[in-house]
Design a protein around this motif. Sequence first.
Motif, PDB file in Angstrom:
ATOM      1  N   GLY A  56      25.882 -11.401 -21.154  1.00 27.39           N
ATOM      2  CA  GLY A  56      25.420 -11.450 -19.784  1.00 27.39           C
ATOM      3  C   GLY A  56      24.859 -10.136 -19.266  1.00 27.39           C
ATOM      4  N   VAL A  57      23.788 -10.224 -18.462  1.00 25.15           N
ATOM      5  CA  VAL A  57      23.189  -9.067 -17.804  1.00 25.15           C
ATOM      6  C   VAL A  57      23.816  -8.944 -16.417  1.00 25.15           C
ATOM      7  N   ASN A  58      24.487  -7.822 -16.158  1.00 23.45           N
ATOM      8  CA  ASN A  58      25.208  -7.641 -14.904  1.00 23.45           C
ATOM      9  C   ASN A  58      24.403  -6.902 -13.847  1.00 23.45           C
ATOM     10  N   SER A  59      23.412  -6.130 -14.257  1.00 25.88           N
ATOM     11  CA  SER A  59      22.703  -5.301 -13.284  1.00 25.88           C
ATOM     12  C   SER A  59      21.289  -5.031 -13.776  1.00 25.88           C
ATOM     13  N   LEU A  60      20.374  -4.884 -12.812  1.00 21.32           N
ATOM     14  CA  LEU A  60      18.970  -4.621 -13.125  1.00 21.32           C
ATOM     15  C   LEU A  60      18.355  -3.867 -11.957  1.00 21.32           C
ATOM     16  N   HIS A  61      17.524  -2.886 -12.277  1.00 17.71           N
ATOM     17  CA  HIS A  61      16.832  -2.139 -11.221  1.00 17.71           C
ATOM     18  C   HIS A  61      15.432  -1.801 -11.698  1.00 17.71           C
ATOM     19  N   ILE A  62      14.471  -1.852 -10.774  1.00 16.53           N
ATOM     20  CA  ILE A  62      13.078  -1.563 -11.098  1.00 16.53           C
ATOM     21  C   ILE A  62      12.575  -0.476 -10.158  1.00 16.53           C
ATOM     22  N   SER A  63      11.780   0.434 -10.707  1.00 16.93           N
ATOM     23  CA  SER A  63      11.198   1.517  -9.919  1.00 16.93           C
ATOM     24  C   SER A  63       9.727   1.619 -10.241  1.00 16.93           C
ATOM     25  N   ASP A  64       8.918   1.876  -9.229  1.00 20.58           N
ATOM     26  CA  ASP A  64       7.483   2.050  -9.450  1.00 20.58           C
ATOM     27  C   ASP A  64       7.088   3.465  -9.065  1.00 20.58           C
ATOM     28  N   THR A  65       6.228   4.069  -9.860  1.00 20.99           N
ATOM     29  CA  THR A  65       5.742   5.419  -9.605  1.00 20.99           C
ATOM     30  C   THR A  65       4.248   5.459  -9.852  1.00 20.99           C
ATOM     31  N   GLN A  66       3.554   6.315  -9.115  1.00 16.44           N
ATOM     32  CA  GLN A  66       2.114   6.463  -9.318  1.00 16.44           C
ATOM     33  C   GLN A  66       1.861   7.112 -10.672  1.00 16.44           C
ATOM     34  N   ASP A  67       0.977   6.523 -11.460  1.00 13.75           N
ATOM     35  CA  ASP A  67       0.663   7.055 -12.783  1.00 13.75           C
ATOM     36  C   ASP A  67      -0.593   7.910 -12.696  1.00 13.75           C
ATOM     37  N   ASN A  68      -0.466   9.209 -12.956  1.00 17.19           N
ATOM     38  CA  ASN A  68      -1.609  10.111 -12.844  1.00 17.19           C
ATOM     39  C   ASN A  68      -2.662   9.879 -13.919  1.00 17.19           C
ATOM     40  N   GLN A  69      -2.277   9.222 -15.024  1.00 20.59           N
ATOM     41  CA  GLN A  69      -3.211   9.038 -16.122  1.00 20.59           C
ATOM     42  C   GLN A  69      -3.920   7.695 -16.077  1.00 20.59           C
ATOM     43  N   SER A  70      -3.497   6.807 -15.207  1.00 22.26           N
ATOM     44  CA  SER A  70      -4.129   5.494 -15.150  1.00 22.26           C
ATOM     45  C   SER A  70      -5.270   5.516 -14.142  1.00 22.26           C
ATOM     46  N   SER A  71      -5.964   4.401 -14.048  1.00 19.19           N
ATOM     47  CA  SER A  71      -7.077   4.311 -13.123  1.00 19.19           C
ATOM     48  C   SER A  71      -6.559   4.317 -11.682  1.00 19.19           C
ATOM     49  N   GLU A  72      -7.489   4.452 -10.748  1.00 12.93           N
ATOM     50  CA  GLU A  72      -7.108   4.531  -9.338  1.00 12.93           C
ATOM     51  C   GLU A  72      -6.324   3.295  -8.934  1.00 12.93           C
ATOM     52  N   ASN A  73      -5.254   3.518  -8.172  1.00 10.57           N
ATOM     53  CA  ASN A  73      -4.365   2.461  -7.688  1.00 10.57           C
ATOM     54  C   ASN A  73      -3.565   1.805  -8.801  1.00 10.57           C
ATOM     55  N   GLY A  74      -3.500   2.419  -9.988  1.00 11.54           N
ATOM     56  CA  GLY A  74      -2.653   1.892 -11.050  1.00 11.54           C
ATOM     57  C   GLY A  74      -1.225   2.367 -10.863  1.00 11.54           C
ATOM     58  N   PHE A  75      -0.271   1.537 -11.264  1.00  9.84           N
ATOM     59  CA  PHE A  75       1.138   1.858 -11.096  1.00  9.84           C
ATOM     60  C   PHE A  75       1.878   1.634 -12.407  1.00  9.84           C
ATOM     61  N   VAL A  76       2.897   2.472 -12.623  1.00 11.51           N
ATOM     62  CA  VAL A  76       3.793   2.314 -13.766  1.00 11.51           C
ATOM     63  C   VAL A  76       5.161   1.911 -13.240  1.00 11.51           C
ATOM     64  N   PHE A  77       5.762   0.921 -13.876  1.00 11.49           N
ATOM     65  CA  PHE A  77       7.068   0.422 -13.477  1.00 11.49           C
ATOM     66  C   PHE A  77       8.080   0.667 -14.589  1.00 11.49           C
ATOM     67  N   SER A  78       9.284   1.090 -14.206  1.00 12.30           N
ATOM     68  CA  SER A  78      10.395   1.239 -15.136  1.00 12.30           C
ATOM     69  C   SER A  78      11.473   0.236 -14.764  1.00 12.30           C
ATOM     70  N   VAL A  79      11.935  -0.535 -15.742  1.00 15.10           N
ATOM     71  CA  VAL A  79      12.972  -1.545 -15.529  1.00 15.10           C
ATOM     72  C   VAL A  79      14.192  -1.146 -16.341  1.00 15.10           C
ATOM     73  N   ILE A  80      15.349  -1.029 -15.694  1.00 16.51           N
ATOM     74  CA  ILE A  80      16.603  -0.682 -16.348  1.00 16.51           C
ATOM     75  C   ILE A  80      17.561  -1.850 -16.182  1.00 16.51           C
ATOM     76  N   SER A  81      18.261  -2.212 -17.260  1.00 17.14           N
ATOM     77  CA  SER A  81      19.255  -3.284 -17.180  1.00 17.14           C
ATOM     78  C   SER A  81      20.495  -2.896 -17.969  1.00 17.14           C
ATOM     79  N   GLY A  82      21.639  -3.398 -17.525  1.00 16.49           N
ATOM     80  CA  GLY A  82      22.916  -3.163 -18.201  1.00 16.49           C
ATOM     81  C   GLY A  82      23.706  -4.452 -18.267  1.00 16.49           C
ATOM     82  N   GLY A  83      24.511  -4.609 -19.314  1.00 17.46           N
ATOM     83  CA  GLY A  83      25.201  -5.880 -19.494  1.00 17.46           C
ATOM     84  C   GLY A  83      26.603  -5.758 -20.045  1.00 17.46           C
TER      85      GLY A  83
END
Length: 224
Positions: A56-83
């Motif tokens: 079972g997955v007990n917890s999950l969190h997602i964060s978005d940050t502006q990516d300096n290397q991507s095109s304009e208005n591009g975003f990078v997301f990090s998803v962390i989960s623990g079980g």
Amino acid sequence: MNGASTEVSDAESCTRVCSQAVDNMPHEPEVNSVDSLPGICEIRPFQVFNNVHQSGVNSLHISDTQDNQSSENGFVFSVISGGDDQALHCLKFDLSPLSKGKDSYVTSNLINLFTSSENMENNCCRQSQTNKYRIRFLYNDRITSAHSSAIKGVWTDGTWVFSTGLDQRIRCWLLQDNCILTEQAYLIISVPEPEALHARACGRNHYEIAVAGRGMQMVEFSAS
């Protein structure tokens, strides 16, 4: 997406997988009634990852940050989960606008799933109504024995990851660009049976962390 840290290097392969998933998704999200009860509906997932955790997955969190290397208005997301398997899993993907063409397969229906983040800029939310987007799965990593018992709470801001479990520890991990998690410190807490964790940044590499369970405790974390 099993095993050690993995980079999705074949962009065409990733595009093909995502495109096939979207090809099977209608222009409007498919909504099916469940047990014919009013107010209850089911929306098909865009992408499903198997074997991320062994239980079972007990917890999950997602964060978005502006990516300096991507095109304009591009975003990078990090998803962390623990079980319950004591594992900590990280997935990183980016979302960027596409020009019109046959590869513009991610519609505004998909971006609407991600516009609830507090940190996402308003102009991105406005553009999501008209632009089409591309989603790319970049990296993933797993720490198989992140805690000595079940993980109950995780949090990340894309740079630092905090996790807690029934071992009454808060573990602090540095999240690198390639999704590698490196433990930097741990704190012993006095909360029996912790069930949730949340944090907020108070400055550069300075955080306040709250853990709740049978009681509650707040701690501070600072990194040089």
